[in-house]
Structures are given as structure tokens and as C-alpha cells.
Motif scaffolding. Structure first.
Motif, PDB file in Angstrom:
ATOM      1  N   ASN A  21       0.833  -1.202   0.000  1.00  0.00           N
ATOM      2  CA  ASN A  21       0.000   0.000   0.000  1.00  0.00           C
ATOM      3  C   ASN A  21       0.872   1.257   0.000  1.00  0.00           C
ATOM      4  OD1 ASN A  21      -1.802   2.104   0.546  1.00  0.00           O
ATOM      5  ND2 ASN A  21      -3.049   0.848   1.913  1.00  0.00           N
ATOM      6  N   LYS A  22       0.668   2.124  -0.983  1.00  0.00           N
ATOM      7  CA  LYS A  22       1.483   3.339  -1.098  1.00  0.00           C
ATOM      8  C   LYS A  22       1.293   4.280   0.072  1.00  0.00           C
ATOM      9  CE  LYS A  22      -1.876   5.881  -3.963  1.00  0.00           C
ATOM     10  NZ  LYS A  22      -2.172   6.906  -2.943  1.00  0.00           N
ATOM     11  N   LEU A 198       6.110  -2.840  -4.717  1.00  0.00           N
ATOM     12  CA  LEU A 198       5.819  -1.933  -3.594  1.00  0.00           C
ATOM     13  C   LEU A 198       6.645  -0.661  -3.689  1.00  0.00           C
ATOM     14  CD1 LEU A 198       8.543  -2.467  -1.793  1.00  0.00           C
ATOM     15  CD2 LEU A 198       7.216  -4.326  -0.824  1.00  0.00           C
ATOM     16  N   GLY A 199       7.218  -0.418  -4.872  1.00  0.00           N
ATOM     17  CA  GLY A 199       8.084   0.742  -5.030  1.00  0.00           C
ATOM     18  C   GLY A 199       9.518   0.407  -4.656  1.00  0.00           C
ATOM     19  N   ASP A 200      10.273   1.411  -4.230  1.00  0.00           N
ATOM     20  CA  ASP A 200      11.661   1.235  -3.817  1.00  0.00           C
ATOM     21  C   ASP A 200      11.695   0.889  -2.328  1.00  0.00           C
ATOM     22  OD1 ASP A 200      14.323   2.074  -2.664  1.00  0.00           O
ATOM     23  OD2 ASP A 200      14.734   2.443  -4.787  1.00  0.00           O
ATOM     24  N   ARG A 204      11.398   3.426   1.017  1.00  0.00           N
ATOM     25  CA  ARG A 204      10.224   3.313   1.892  1.00  0.00           C
ATOM     26  C   ARG A 204      10.629   2.902   3.317  1.00  0.00           C
ATOM     27  NH1 ARG A 204       4.968   0.700  -0.441  1.00  0.00           N
ATOM     28  NH2 ARG A 204       4.226   1.900   1.362  1.00  0.00           N
ATOM     29  N   LEU A 205      11.700   2.129   3.443  1.00  0.00           N
ATOM     30  CA  LEU A 205      12.181   1.761   4.777  1.00  0.00           C
ATOM     31  C   LEU A 205      12.726   2.962   5.534  1.00  0.00           C
ATOM     32  CD1 LEU A 205      14.041  -1.564   3.957  1.00  0.00           C
ATOM     33  CD2 LEU A 205      12.292  -1.325   5.733  1.00  0.00           C
ATOM     34  N   PHE A 206      13.473   3.810   4.823  1.00  0.00           N
ATOM     35  CA  PHE A 206      14.224   4.860   5.497  1.00  0.00           C
ATOM     36  C   PHE A 206      13.676   6.267   5.226  1.00  0.00           C
ATOM     37  CE2 PHE A 206      17.232   1.323   4.654  1.00  0.00           C
ATOM     38  CZ  PHE A 206      17.378   0.920   5.974  1.00  0.00           C
ATOM     39  N   GLY A 207      12.534   6.336   4.527  1.00  0.00           N
ATOM     40  CA  GLY A 207      11.878   7.625   4.330  1.00  0.00           C
ATOM     41  C   GLY A 207      12.683   8.593   3.483  1.00  0.00           C
ATOM     42  N   THR A 208      13.432   8.080   2.515  1.00  0.00           N
ATOM     43  CA  THR A 208      14.297   8.937   1.716  1.00  0.00           C
ATOM     44  C   THR A 208      13.650   9.421   0.428  1.00  0.00           C
ATOM     45  OG1 THR A 208      15.334   6.907   0.864  1.00  0.00           O
ATOM     46  CG2 THR A 208      16.459   8.073   2.622  1.00  0.00           C
ATOM     47  N   LYS A 209      12.391   9.115   0.241  1.00  0.00           N
ATOM     48  CA  LYS A 209      11.681   9.649  -0.929  1.00  0.00           C
ATOM     49  C   LYS A 209      10.206   9.732  -0.621  1.00  0.00           C
ATOM     50  CE  LYS A 209      13.072   8.493  -4.996  1.00  0.00           C
ATOM     51  NZ  LYS A 209      13.357   7.759  -6.254  1.00  0.00           N
TER      52      LYS A 209
END
Length: 209
Positions: A21-22, A198-200, A204-209
Motif C-alpha cells: 500500500n502506497k 511496492l516501489g523502492d 520506503r524503509l528509510f523515508g528517503t523519498k
């Protein structure tokens, strides 16, 4: 020939839907990746060798079973593989952790190594290579090659989502390495991202985008 194990346990699939889920934020995304990794660890270690051990219960002497054989090494592929380590360690706390840093060249899409730090006894351990996304398979195949060059013989690749293209590449280059995944998706888009995916995972783990 490479064996592919798709872990379709309901708990894994439920958590997988959450990370797809985005709108799932980094905190919940990290938590779900860790929990999926713990569940994957349970399945991946199903074939560990056992030996009998005599123990005293409060009532009597009995014989139980304990894990025998080689020790385990976890090798996450940086950076997204880091998100799987804590989940694995929660079930295998005695495992040692090495790190391999690879990035994908945006032009050639081939892996380039930039960092490697492994336990001294890595060649004597059963190795779990960790990477949430098996896309082109280039990074995973390169990491496995590097570990074999360091003397590793018993290697398993553990991913959350894979593309058929990545599975084919690992099968071709390392037919002896079993692959454990939670899902095999449809394929890769023009930018070599898994779809629906699920994207990158790293972003998504580290909130860098």
C-alpha cells in the motif's frame, strides 16, 4: 536446479498487502518488513539439523532435540536488506551479520560493489542472503558469487517480493542456491522496478523519498 519456495502463509500475505500500500508510512513499513522477515526465517530454517539432548524436567529425565550443525550467517545486501535483519535476529539471535553493499548502475543496470564486511568464519556458516526485492537478480547473483569466492558453500537467498526475471538470473548463475520469497510478481517495468511490487524498498524503509 534452483528451488523456489513461495511462502504463502496467511500472516505473511496479510502483512505483504500492508507494505504494498502506497499510503503505508516508513514506521509501519519497517515494522511489517521485520515481521515478514521473522516469519520467513521460520520457514527458511525448517531444515536445520537436530540432535538429541538429555534434560531434567521438574518431574523426570527426558530426551529433547536441539539445533546441531553449522552456525548461521546473515548477509543483507545494502541498503534495503538491512530492513530484514532485526526480524531474522529475533528468531536466530546467535547469527552473525555481514554486509555487502551493491548498487545498480542506472545505465547498464548491472551491480557495482562499494562495501563488504563479513565475519571471519563466514565460510563455515550457513548463509542467508537478505534482500527485500529480487528484481533483475543482478545484485543477488553478484552477492552470492562474492560469498562463494569467500568459501561459502551453503547459501540461501531470502526475499520478500521477486520478479520472474530475477529468479531466472539467479537460477542461471547459481542453480545450487534455493530462493525463498513471499510473492512472485508479474515482472519488471522499463526502469527495472517490480510490478505491481511496492516501489523502492530502501526509500520506503528509510523515508528517503
Amino acid at each position: 536446479m534452483t528451488t523456489v519456495h513461495v511462502m504463502d502463509h496467511p500472516l505473511i500475505q496479510h502483512k505483504l498487502t500492508i507494505i504494498r500500500n502506497k499510503d503505508t508510512g516508513p514506521k509501519e513499513f519497517r515494522e511489517m518488513v521485520q515481521e515478514i522477515s521473522t516469519l520467513l526465517a521460520y520457514e527458511v530454517t525448517r531444515d536445520l539439523e537436530m540432535e538429541e539432548l538429555e534434560v531434567e524436567t521438574p518431574l523426570m529425565t527426558t530426551t529433547g532435540k536441539v539445533i546441531a550443525g553449522k552456525k548461521i550467517g546473515l548477509v543483507p545486501i545494502l541498503r534495503a536488506g538491512l530492513g530484514m535483519v532485526e526480524g531474522m535476529l529475533s528468531l536466530i539471535p546467535a547469527a552473525k551479520v555481514g554486509h555487502i553493499g551493491l548498487y545498480r548502475d542506472p545505465e547498464t543496470l548491472e551491480p557495482v560493489e562499494y562495501y563488504c564486511k563479513l565475519p571471519e568464519d563466514i565460510g563455515h556458516r550457513d548463509i542467508l542472503v537478505l534482500d527485500p526485492m529480487l528484481a533483475t537478480g543482478g545484485s543477488a547473483a553478484a552477492a552470492i558469487t562474492f560469498l562463494k569466492e569467500r568459501g561459502c558453500k551453503n547459501i540461501k537467498l531470502v526475499c520478500i517480493i521477486s520478479a520472474p526475471e530475477g529468479i531466472r538470473r539467479v537460477k542461471q548463475e547459481h542453480p545450487d542456491v534455493p530462493i525463498f520469497v513471499a510473492a512472485v510478481d508479474d515482472g519488471l517495468n522499463d526502469h527495472a522496478y517490480i510490478y505491481p511490487g511496492l516501489g523502492d524498498a530502501g526509500d520506503r524503509l528509510f523515508g528517503t523519498k
